[in-house]
Design an enzyme around this catalytic site. Sequence first.
Site: not given
Length: 575
Positions: A186, A434, A458, A505
């Site tokens: 985080h 992918e 991927d 992407c």
Amino acid sequence: MRGIPASEGIAIGPVLLWGQDEVIIEKKTIDSVEAELEKFEAAVEHSKNQLEEIRLKALETMGEEEAQVFDAHILLMEDPEWIGKIKSQIESDLICSEYIVQSVTDAFVAIFEAMDNEYLAARAADLKDVAMRLIRNILGVSSGIEDIGSSPVIIVAEDLTPSDTAQLSKDTVLGFITEQGNKTSHSAIIARTMGIPALVGAEGLRGRIHEAMETKDTLTLAFDGSTGEIFISPKADVVLQFEEKKKRIEAEHEADEAVRGKESITLDGKKVEIACNIAKPDEADYVVEHDGEGVGLFRSEFLFMERSEAPSEEEQFEAYKRAVIKLKGRPLIVRTLDAGGDKHIPYLNVSEEMNPFLGYRAIRICLDDTVLFRTQLRAILRASDFGKIKVMFPMIAAVDEFLEAKALVLDEMKNLRASGVSFDENIELGIMVEIPSTAVLADLFANHVDFFSIGTNDLTQYTLAADRMNSKLKKLYNHRNPAVLRLIKMVIDAAHKKGKWVGMCGEAAGDTYMTPILIGLGLDEFSMAPSSVLKVRRLVRKLSQETCSTFAQDLLAMEDVVKIEEKIEAFIKAI
Ligand code: PEP
Ligand code: MG
């Protein structure tokens, strides 16, 4: 020393060692229960007020979703089970409240952590954070973050909680380094969002700083948020080097700013779209802020993470709608649930697998659990009435998977129509590429899909059989590998033959070394971290597609990735 790069940028300045360890909790008996309860209740009130302030600050600087973390913290301060148990134990044990808060919290945390559930583990972290605040307030010890004065510092801590990070201000914090955490923790995400240089996972740094401080009162630190290098008391030549690098980065940023608001177009007129990847609806704000032309990948699985059950149709609808409204007319590509692999979602009941990356995941789960999938599809379709939304399916390996997914979309469209709910009747349906099989069969897919988006993260791992998470395979796992480049070309050529557009992407889309090749191969849309948009656009505007096309053909005939990289470097330097 080294840390794990978490947020880029150079920081040089005095260290503020920040730690939870100065709080000493002793088991002391008390004389008056009433006085102790009064002290405890005052600390609860004080903590709530602090959290309320932090919540407001988070809302202003980071948006609704980040602020919600603190709503949860405020609720904990009112939790009858936790607070009630603390009070009754103070009364029965006649022990000081700070000690009881600690012991009751430890017991709750142990129960949560024993359940082996990510959602409860996150709640345990929240509880620890809140308990520490409460204890500090009982003892009147500040957290250190509040002590940061007006002169800027580099914070070094074991770890930073969400509430600590939310209080950091760019004016007084040059950067931070934590000993724990990884790129996706985080604090790292918030650092990137706020644009503060940061490193995580720098184990042993505080010990080294303590040692160095034995001979000095104040200590200077220099670190590079993109390489992970840390220098304690850097020598003058290192400081000079870092300062030069900082200036270079600032100059680059300034040059990038010059293409804000301009078209992403090559010298010879090929126009491309430079979009962004987001994981949460509020991140759509960063797309607009960084002049992104849309969202090429909304990783919808983040809506499903850190919770104990899937989000309802209504909740998802609100999230997609919120994102597309924030984009003010720019397109939003929602990727349907990509669970599995490195994104474990406990309540989906995916059993332990030998090879999770080759396992039961993403579209494979969705085509089995059609209730889950249809819920998401309805939510996306309903949101398509509020802006330009497209849908894409992850981890498609065979044509029939796409056809099956499309049939479900068409069926949900029929249901919505029957109930009089409006949606975009012409919504585009695409797939991610992918898996090598999908690249190889791109000509067949092109008969059915509206668009392709190449997921090089991927695609690289499956093409080279190299786990993307394994740092030992860093050399092999490289999207600039000629095998990956050839698959990219296959997809673009096959798609263009059938008049379909192709985006990308994966991380390769934001890698400026890839930009000349991708322009040369004819890629139509690039989707990347918002902070990379202007950098890539600036380069695109300096390229000619014709020259890049010849350049890409040459590279595709090469065997060796190192040589390919040398050639790209020379090419970019020459323009
Ligand atoms: C990819 O695989 O390239 C991709 C964009 O998806 P993710 O990184 O979410 O797996
Ligand atoms: Mg992927």
